[in-house]
Design an enzyme around this catalytic site. Sequence first.
Site, short mmCIF file in Angstrom:
data_model
loop_
_atom_site.label_atom_id
_atom_site.label_comp_id
_atom_site.label_asym_id
_atom_site.label_seq_id
_atom_site.Cartn_x
_atom_site.Cartn_y
_atom_site.Cartn_z
N ASP A 179 0.86 -1.19 0.00
CA ASP A 179 0.00 0.00 0.00
C ASP A 179 0.89 1.23 0.00
OD1 ASP A 179 -2.32 1.82 0.39
OD2 ASP A 179 -3.35 -0.03 0.90
N ASN A 217 -5.25 -4.74 -6.95
CA ASN A 217 -6.49 -4.28 -6.33
C ASN A 217 -6.50 -2.78 -6.08
OD1 ASN A 217 -8.88 -4.37 -4.31
ND2 ASN A 217 -7.17 -3.62 -3.09
N GLY A 226 -6.82 0.98 -6.16
CA GLY A 226 -7.51 1.81 -7.13
C GLY A 226 -8.02 3.05 -6.42
N ALA A 229 -16.80 17.97 -17.52
CA ALA A 229 -16.72 19.42 -17.73
C ALA A 229 -16.08 20.12 -16.53
CB ALA A 229 -18.12 19.99 -17.99
N TYR A 244 -12.73 7.19 -14.04
CA TYR A 244 -12.76 5.87 -13.39
C TYR A 244 -13.29 4.80 -14.36
CZ TYR A 244 -13.82 2.48 -9.62
OH TYR A 244 -13.89 1.37 -8.82
P1 NAP Z 1 -10.19 1.51 -0.78
O1 NAP Z 1 -10.80 1.20 0.54
O2 NAP Z 1 -10.00 2.93 -1.17
O3 NAP Z 1 -8.81 0.74 -0.86
C1 NAP Z 1 -7.90 0.91 -1.92
C2 NAP Z 1 -6.52 0.85 -1.36
O4 NAP Z 1 -5.57 1.09 -2.43
C3 NAP Z 1 -6.30 1.96 -0.32
O5 NAP Z 1 -5.62 1.46 0.80
C4 NAP Z 1 -5.47 2.95 -1.10
O6 NAP Z 1 -4.68 3.77 -0.30
C5 NAP Z 1 -4.63 2.02 -1.96
N1 NAP Z 1 -3.99 2.79 -3.02
C6 NAP Z 1 -4.51 3.83 -3.72
N2 NAP Z 1 -3.59 4.34 -4.54
C7 NAP Z 1 -2.46 3.64 -4.34
C8 NAP Z 1 -1.16 3.74 -4.87
N3 NAP Z 1 -0.83 4.65 -5.76
N4 NAP Z 1 -0.22 2.86 -4.47
C9 NAP Z 1 -0.52 1.93 -3.55
N5 NAP Z 1 -1.74 1.79 -2.99
C10 NAP Z 1 -2.70 2.65 -3.38
O7 NAP Z 1 -11.01 0.81 -1.96
P2 NAP Z 1 -11.90 -0.51 -2.00
O8 NAP Z 1 -13.32 -0.12 -1.91
O9 NAP Z 1 -11.37 -1.55 -1.08
O10 NAP Z 1 -11.63 -0.94 -3.52
C11 NAP Z 1 -10.59 -1.83 -3.91
C12 NAP Z 1 -10.65 -1.99 -5.41
O11 NAP Z 1 -11.95 -2.43 -5.80
C13 NAP Z 1 -10.40 -0.70 -6.18
O12 NAP Z 1 -9.65 -0.97 -7.35
C14 NAP Z 1 -11.80 -0.23 -6.54
O13 NAP Z 1 -11.80 0.59 -7.68
C15 NAP Z 1 -12.49 -1.55 -6.78
N6 NAP Z 1 -13.96 -1.51 -6.64
C16 NAP Z 1 -14.56 -1.29 -5.43
C17 NAP Z 1 -15.95 -1.30 -5.34
C18 NAP Z 1 -16.69 -1.08 -4.02
O14 NAP Z 1 -17.91 -1.15 -4.00
N7 NAP Z 1 -16.00 -0.84 -2.93
C19 NAP Z 1 -16.72 -1.51 -6.48
C20 NAP Z 1 -16.08 -1.73 -7.67
C21 NAP Z 1 -14.70 -1.75 -7.75
P3 NAP Z 1 -5.22 5.27 0.10
O15 NAP Z 1 -6.64 5.39 -0.25
O16 NAP Z 1 -4.95 5.36 1.55
O17 NAP Z 1 -4.45 6.23 -0.75
#
Ligand code: NAP
Length: 469
Positions: A261, A310, A312, A320, A375
């Site tokens: 992370d 993972n 993201g 806009a 996104y």
């Molecule tokens: P989350 O709670 O925001 O966790 C994502 C983790 O990735 C956070 O710890 C974040 O760190 C880390 N991260 C972000 N940028 C990074 C970087 N540059 N280098 C290293 N780590 C980084 O998100 P989540 O809800 O668990 O989602 C996980 C994945 O599932 C994502 O790809 C998201 O797009 C996808 N997704 C989620 C949902 C949903 O309903 N939750 C639905 C569809 C897809 P910080 O935020 O602390 O920077």
Amino acid sequence: MHDSYIDFANSPVGSRITALLGLPAPLPLERYRADQPVIKGTVLLGAGANPQLLGTLAAAFQSMGAQTLAHRTLPQWTAVANQAGLMTGRWGVEDKPGEKVKALVFDATGMDDSAQSDALYQFFHDTARSVLTCGRVVVIGRPPESCSAPRQATVQRALEGLTRALAKELKRAITVNLVYVAPGAESQLESTLRFMLSPRCAYVSAQVVRIGVPAGPSTAPADWKLPLAGKKVLVTGASRGIGASIAEVMAREGAEVICLDIPQARAGLDEVATKLGGKALALDIGSAEAPAALVAAAKADGGWDVVIHNAGITRDKTIANMKEPLWQSVVNINLSTQERINEALVAAGALKAGGRIICVSSISGIAGNLGQTNYAFSKAGVIGMVQSTAPELARYGITINAVAPGFIETQMTAAVPFAIREAGRRMNSMGQGGLPQDVAEAIAWFASPASGGLSGNVVRVCGQSLIGA
Ligand code: NAP
């Protein structure tokens, strides 16, 4: 975030109120438990003309320790099952249905003309009311693109509509999925059956999966409860949410996890890694140095077996109103950086032959979403990357697949305004949001050493969300 409406709808008073008002009545989903068998009940089998996978199915059910029964469309099952050492019998007497079953499996692989579709009608008409709550249905066919005759391709393609409609009709938290097995890939079916017939598939429904002939190693693990024993697995974004759950499930399956992370998330990262007996790697994957740093870390570990992209971010604004850095950061972290990392790891031989890459897309990348052009672009790009690089990676014996989560209960979705959150939760066939564990279980299925026949697939973990359906 806990969905207290599920508790209410399943309480004695709540169930009466929801029924009276015609409100959604989501059921608690059965999820993986180490002390439970793969399938908690009997599997009922049926088939169309000339089923081609009966021997494969009998061997798989034998290995799973499953109890089976034969529908009238498959009288030959008893002999095949007995030969494989399985206990079995006929389901139902004349026109009367038999006992309730936990799963239905229909072998449609031999169907080569839509005029043979009556067998599908007979099987599902007879059995639709006999599947237990949280039951599983799997239809097995041949990939239409592998069929030599147009009529064969037509009837095989038609299975997709049947599967998706059944998934909407059966309700009661029953999942229905379609598996296309390419000729020559029959031996690869077991890992997918073990996933789709088990509680691990709680929130994956109405999906179509293609199993092909594996390009690299793909063998059954010595212990199906620890399929990732001895494997080194990188999970990005592992400090919380879905990533933490993925790391947990990987460790449960026996893997040594490398939890990554950003440096600012160090505290949560260390906590997850320590709990799982894994390693913590604080790195911004969006930085220019990240690919080389990951190659070095993988080489120091003697190579990695599985890489799970993972991490993201979302930076929502209508296009806009969106400033350029918001566009750039989302596309970079969610997509471009993954391309660079994959290329670097493969070129350096830091991902082993038989390696698995699993990406996390989103239904936003399938359906689009207001305020999420950046996104949706990035997550649709992930799908493009999976599909376009699968043939390339096959040359190295590496598979690549993606999961596309729908509404998953995380910090991110807890922050969504109430009305939108409720719509997201209820507008799917399960009437509820999924849990991070549901995404993790699907990833574990792709990560399995027995899943070498799966590459280029995108599976939605969305409970058959109406969005993008
Ligand atoms: P989350 O709670 O925001 O966790 C994502 C983790 O990735 C956070 O710890 C974040 O760190 C880390 N991260 C972000 N940028 C990074 C970087 N540059 N280098 C290293 N780590 C980084 O998100 P989540 O809800 O668990 O989602 C996980 C994945 O599932 C994502 O790809 C998201 O797009 C996808 N997704 C989620 C949902 C949903 O309903 N939750 C639905 C569809 C897809 P910080 O935020 O602390 O920077």
